[in-house]
Design an enzyme around this catalytic site. Structure first.
Site, PDB file in Angstrom:
ATOM      1  N   LYS A  12       1.006  -1.104  -0.021  1.00 54.46           N
ATOM      2  CA  LYS A  12       0.223   0.190  -0.054  1.00 54.46           C
ATOM      3  C   LYS A  12       1.034   1.218   0.085  1.00 54.46           C
ATOM      4  CE  LYS A  12       0.828   1.247   4.436  1.00 54.46           C
ATOM      5  NZ  LYS A  12       1.745   2.399   4.798  1.00 54.46           N
ATOM      6  N   PRO A  97       9.697  -4.969  -0.141  1.00 56.72           N
ATOM      7  CA  PRO A  97      10.914  -4.820   0.512  1.00 56.72           C
ATOM      8  C   PRO A  97      10.405  -4.596   2.156  1.00 56.72           C
ATOM      9  CG  PRO A  97      10.422  -2.813  -0.521  1.00 56.72           C
ATOM     10  CD  PRO A  97       9.640  -3.685  -1.152  1.00 56.72           C
ATOM     11  N   GLY A 101       7.927   1.096   4.678  1.00 56.62           N
ATOM     12  CA  GLY A 101       6.465   2.007   4.414  1.00 56.62           C
ATOM     13  C   GLY A 101       5.459   1.425   3.783  1.00 56.62           C
ATOM     14  N   SER A 106       2.474  -6.316   7.003  1.00 56.34           N
ATOM     15  CA  SER A 106       0.880  -6.391   7.744  1.00 56.34           C
ATOM     16  C   SER A 106       0.172  -7.116   6.563  1.00 56.34           C
ATOM     17  CB  SER A 106       0.469  -5.084   7.716  1.00 56.34           C
ATOM     18  OG  SER A 106       1.565  -4.060   8.720  1.00 56.34           O
ATOM     19  N   ASP A 139      -2.173  -1.776  10.979  1.00 59.03           N
ATOM     20  CA  ASP A 139      -2.216  -1.534   9.311  1.00 59.03           C
ATOM     21  C   ASP A 139      -2.885  -3.034   9.060  1.00 59.03           C
ATOM     22  OD1 ASP A 139      -1.065   0.578   9.117  1.00 59.03           O
ATOM     23  OD2 ASP A 139       0.820   0.049   7.715  1.00 59.03           O
TER      24      ASP A 139
HETATM   25  O1  C5P Z   1       0.443  -1.428  15.333  1.00 58.40           O
HETATM   26  P1  C5P Z   1       2.020  -1.902  14.950  1.00 58.40           P
HETATM   27  O2  C5P Z   1       2.529  -3.088  15.891  1.00 58.40           O
HETATM   28  O3  C5P Z   1       1.849  -2.048  13.597  1.00 58.40           O
HETATM   29  O4  C5P Z   1       2.726  -0.516  15.526  1.00 58.40           O
HETATM   30  C1  C5P Z   1       4.165  -0.743  15.542  1.00 58.40           C
HETATM   31  C2  C5P Z   1       4.766   0.725  16.402  1.00 58.40           C
HETATM   32  O5  C5P Z   1       4.601   1.730  15.774  1.00 58.40           O
HETATM   33  C3  C5P Z   1       3.820   0.742  17.631  1.00 58.40           C
HETATM   34  O6  C5P Z   1       4.777  -0.137  18.516  1.00 58.40           O
HETATM   35  C4  C5P Z   1       4.171   2.391  17.873  1.00 58.40           C
HETATM   36  O7  C5P Z   1       5.379   2.483  18.293  1.00 58.40           O
HETATM   37  C5  C5P Z   1       3.946   2.910  16.354  1.00 58.40           C
HETATM   38  N1  C5P Z   1       2.597   3.376  15.967  1.00 58.40           N
HETATM   39  C6  C5P Z   1       2.171   4.260  16.795  1.00 58.40           C
HETATM   40  N2  C5P Z   1       0.830   4.789  16.519  1.00 58.40           N
HETATM   41  C7  C5P Z   1       0.056   4.098  15.449  1.00 58.40           C
HETATM   42  C8  C5P Z   1       0.806   3.014  14.807  1.00 58.40           C
HETATM   43  C9  C5P Z   1       2.000   2.458  15.083  1.00 58.40           C
HETATM   44  O8  C5P Z   1       2.730   5.007  17.495  1.00 58.40           O
HETATM   45  N3  C5P Z   1      -1.128   4.454  15.209  1.00 58.40           N
END
Ligand code: C5P
Length: 297
Positions: A12, A97, A101, A106, A139
């Site tokens: 994405k 990759p 980003g 996910s 995500d």
């Molecule tokens: O949800 P996910 O495990 O993908 O998030 C990875 C990290 O990215 C989280 O531990 C947090 O540090 C950061 N994050 C955040 N706010 C979000 C999504 C991710 O701070 N909305």
């Protein structure tokens, strides 16, 4: 022999990503737009008598097939919650990759949930899949359906949106990746209040492409730029080479540029090669064809 059950896991981009503020649980409250693109990993699924067997041939450095892999975690959660008898062998072919980003990990996790649901014919339905997806990562819920969607909360609350016009894209990723937590915790994110999302959504999808391309926004871009100054250089060069808009995707460091035509995308891509960077030409995808074998039972 029955054909192997296979699913694509598409990457994405985020045409808009707004950080609204920090939450008491440590996450950040977001307002963001997700858009599926044509770069994808492929997963195949087979039943096994027991256990989760994840295979990643030619796995890129930094990706293990062990229990820290998001596909493995997705499979573990699926068996724990919905406990079908038996196990599964999952074969993952990586193209997206890592730490880019682009949501590769996910998307793989969402494909694992979809694939196991199909393999075991558990017919879990959107709610059960959504709740497992949200537990795996912010995500992951978007990738269950893909297309174009609005994300709110920490990004896990998904509202499907009408498709955007097809866009020709050039993706450029510096050699190194960026850690999502490091980007959020850098203290360099630009906060906003939802105005960029509203503005982008107010533009007519039938309107001129430059209007959409001129209203891209990512509040994490200053953070990615701070941690990896090369990102700024890539964005500048994409625009100089003729992209009508360019933006860091998600927490970076991949930068996407929007081109008017496929030929222009190719020409821009050629100018971006070098310096160990990875460059792809792709398009937005409004109805992702997930199943690699639509005739599979
Ligand atoms: O949800 P996910 O495990 O993908 O998030 C990875 C990290 O990215 C989280 O531990 C947090 O540090 C950061 N994050 C955040 N706010 C979000 C999504 C991710 O701070 N909305």
């Amino acid at each position: 022999m029955a054909p192997l059950l296979g699913f694509r896991a598409f990457a994405k981009i985020n045409p808009v990503l707004e950080v609204l503020g920090k939450r008491p649980d440590g996450y950040h409250e977001l307002s963001l737009l997700f858009q599926t693109i044509g770069l994808y990993d492929t997963l195949t699924f087979e039943k096994e008598p027991e256990g989760i067997h994840l295979e990643i041939p030619g796995a890129p450095v930094g990706l293990s097939p062990g229990d820290d892999n998001l596909v493995f975690k997705a499979a573990k959660l699926f068996f724990q919650k919905h406990a079908p008898v038996g196990g599964a062998r999952i074969h993952l072919t990586k193209k997206i990759p890592l730490a880019a980003g682009l949501g590769g990990g996910s998307s793989d996790a969402a494909a694992a949930l979809r694939g196991l649901d199909a393999l075991f014919q558990t017919k879990l339905g959107p709610e059960a899949l959504q709740s497992m997806a949200a537990a795996l990562g912010s995500d992951v819920p978007f990738f269950l359906k893909g297309g174009t969607a609005l994300g709110t909360g920490r990004g896990e609350i998904i509202t499907p949106l009408p498709p955007l016009p097809e866009m020709n894209l050039v993706l450029v990723k510096p050699q190194q990746g960026l850690s999502t937590p490091a980007v959020y915790q850098s203290g360099k994110a630009q906060l906003s209040a939802g105005e960029y999302t509203r503005k982008f959504q107010s533009l007519s999808p039938e309107g001129p492409l430059p209007a959409l391309a001129g209203n891209l926004f990512n509040g994490l871009e200053p953070a990615a730029l701070f941690l990896m100054p090369e990102v700024g250089e890539i964005k500048r060069r994409l625009l100089e080479a003729g992209a009508i808009g360019a933006l860091v995707s998600g927490s970076g460091p991949t930068v996407f540029g929007i081109a008017r035509t496929p030929a222009e995308a190719e020409a821009i891509a050629q100018q971006m090669e070098g310096g160990g960077r990875m460059v792809w030409v792709t398009k937005t995808v409004s109805a992702p064809p997930f199943e690699t074998n639509p005739l599979a039972p």
